[in-house]
Design an enzyme around this catalytic site. Structure first.
Site, PDB file in Angstrom:
ATOM      1  N   CYS A 123     -10.587  -1.143   1.003  1.00 37.61           N
ATOM      2  CA  CYS A 123     -10.257  -0.057  -0.067  1.00 37.61           C
ATOM      3  C   CYS A 123     -10.041   1.016  -0.594  1.00 37.61           C
ATOM      4  O   CYS A 123      -9.852   1.552  -1.265  1.00 37.61           O
ATOM      5  CB  CYS A 123     -10.179  -0.859  -1.455  1.00 37.61           C
ATOM      6  N   HIS A 266      -9.340   3.232  -7.522  1.00 40.98           N
ATOM      7  CA  HIS A 266      -9.083   2.004  -6.379  1.00 40.98           C
ATOM      8  C   HIS A 266      -8.897   0.410  -8.098  1.00 40.98           C
ATOM      9  O   HIS A 266      -9.932   0.986  -8.537  1.00 40.98           O
ATOM     10  CB  HIS A 266     -10.227   1.343  -5.743  1.00 40.98           C
ATOM     11  N   ASN A 296      -4.824  -5.851  -6.768  1.00 41.21           N
ATOM     12  CA  ASN A 296      -5.542  -5.375  -6.413  1.00 41.21           C
ATOM     13  C   ASN A 296      -4.637  -5.671  -4.859  1.00 41.21           C
ATOM     14  O   ASN A 296      -4.758  -5.861  -4.427  1.00 41.21           O
ATOM     15  CB  ASN A 296      -7.082  -5.817  -5.314  1.00 41.21           C
TER      16      ASN A 296
END
Ligand code: UT7
Length: 347
Positions: A123, A266, A296
């Site tokens: 990520c 993020h 996500n």
């Protein structure tokens, strides 16, 4: 310093963010739909994460096609032709091909002159890729780069594990960057970190296999186990280490938190976004969020959020953006950027 000087090898060109684009799977999956498969509820997922739905690639929709569509949108937004690109850097942990997905993305864009390769940092991948691509521009080695974040974690979650499957979605987004005069530099600073000692809290590990090969030799068949995560430990890491790194970056660049127009973090959990903003003393309404719609999307979250906010007019030319990615590795990184591209022009 002129671009001529950059070509001759003198260092320290600026890096300008010129365009953005994104592409999403057509299939959308709501929390209620998921609760038909695992023991969860819309109420639990929304209150613990902020997520309402996520996009999932279905049959016949390869990730590389999504990544190429995002790339095409970003270069169109910048007003560039595909053959003006020198580099296509694809941040992904879930490539269509373990040898690398970036060349297929390059071909899908028609960026025939560009060198293309993958970068994996989960990520944090987009942020690490942006900083990496920027070094080629700063040094004068290249002039134009496309940085893509693309992930299909739907292929790698255990859809019967309610602790992880509700969190992730698929997506792709890209930013077009180019070398510019140092005075116009839009990448004001960055910091990157890794801590493999804590890596076990979030992994997509290789399956351990052991088969006889020939007399006296064995081999390990390929394959990966689904995503394994200790959610609470990742949460603690995110709310401690990410604001600390951003604070260091703000101090190092002499930037007052009040002058940050937007926090583009993020997108993992709304509670993490709020906690990071609060710890930095930045109003939570300046911490951009699109988690509710997409969950996500790993390496895609940051450019996806940027693209949405540029196109709906929230991020405007000259705005200062503090961004941070974090995730498996453990890895985390932060960048301070000034948006210089156009706003909502037709792609
Ligand atoms: O890119 C980085 C990726 N990862 C992250 O950023 C994850 C960071 N961590 C988090 O976002 C949170 O830790 C989660 C959202 C993953 C979990 O939230 P939490 O508040 O830390 O919940 P928990 O793990 O402490 O679990 C609380 C309870 C447990 O039940 P018991 O043991 O108290 O009876 C879980 O079994 O909630 C249960 N639970 C669920 N219940 C309904 C866990 N997942 C679910 C679910 N639906 N999907």
């Amino acid at each position: 310093m002129s671009l001529g000087a950059i070509k001759s090898g003198l260092p320290l060109a600026g890096v300008a963010l010129r365009g953005c684009g994104s592409a999403l799977p057509s299939q959308s999956l709501s929390n209620d739909q998921l609760s038909g498969r695992v023991d969860t509820s819309d109420e639990w997922i929304r209150s613990r994460t902020g997520i309402r739905r996520r996009r999932v690639l279905g049959a016949g929709e390869p990730l590389q096609g999504l990544a190429a569509a995002a790339g095409r949108a970003a270069i169109a937004h910048a007003g560039w032709s595909a053959d003006s690109l020198d580099l296509v850097l694809v941040a992904t942990s879930s490539p269509d091909d373990l040898f690398g997905m970036a060349p297929a993305v390059q071909a899908g864009i028609g960026a025939d002159r560009a060198v293309a390769f993958d970068l994996t940092a989960a990520c944090s991948g987009f942020l690490f890729a942006l900083v990496t691509a920027a070094q080629y521009l700063r040094s004068g080695a290249m002039r134009r780069a496309l940085v893509v974040g693309a992930d299909q974690l739907s292929s790698w979650v255990d859809w019967d594990d309610r602790r992880t499957c509700v969190l992730f979605g698929d997506g792709a987004a890209a930013i077009a960057i180019e070398a510019c005069e140092p005075e116009q530099d839009g990448l004001c600073g960055f910091r990157m970190r890794s801590d493999g000692r804590r890596g076990a809290v979030l992994q997509l590990p290789r399956q351990s296999g052991d088969e006889p090969l020939v007399a006296g030799a064995r081999w390990q068949p390929g394959g990966f186990s689904p995503i394994h995560m200790n959610g609470q430990e990742v949460y603690k890491f995110a709310v401690r280490d990410v604001p600390a790194l951003l604070r260091e970056l703000l101090e190092e660049t002499g930037t007052d938190a009040a002058s940050v127009d937007w926090l583009v973090l993020h997108q993992a959990n709304q509670r993490i976004l709020d906690a990071v903003a609060e710890r930095l003393g930045i109003p939570t309404d300046r911490a951009l969020s699109n988690l509710a719609e997409y969950g996500n999307t790993s390496a895609a979250t940051i450019p996806l959020m940027l693209d949405e906010a540029v196109r709906d007019g929230r991020i405007r030319s000259g705005h200062l953006i503090a961004s941070a990615g974090f995730g498996a590795g453990l890895s985390w990184g932060a960048a301070l950027m000034r948006w210089q591209g156009p706003g909502n022009v037709p792609a």
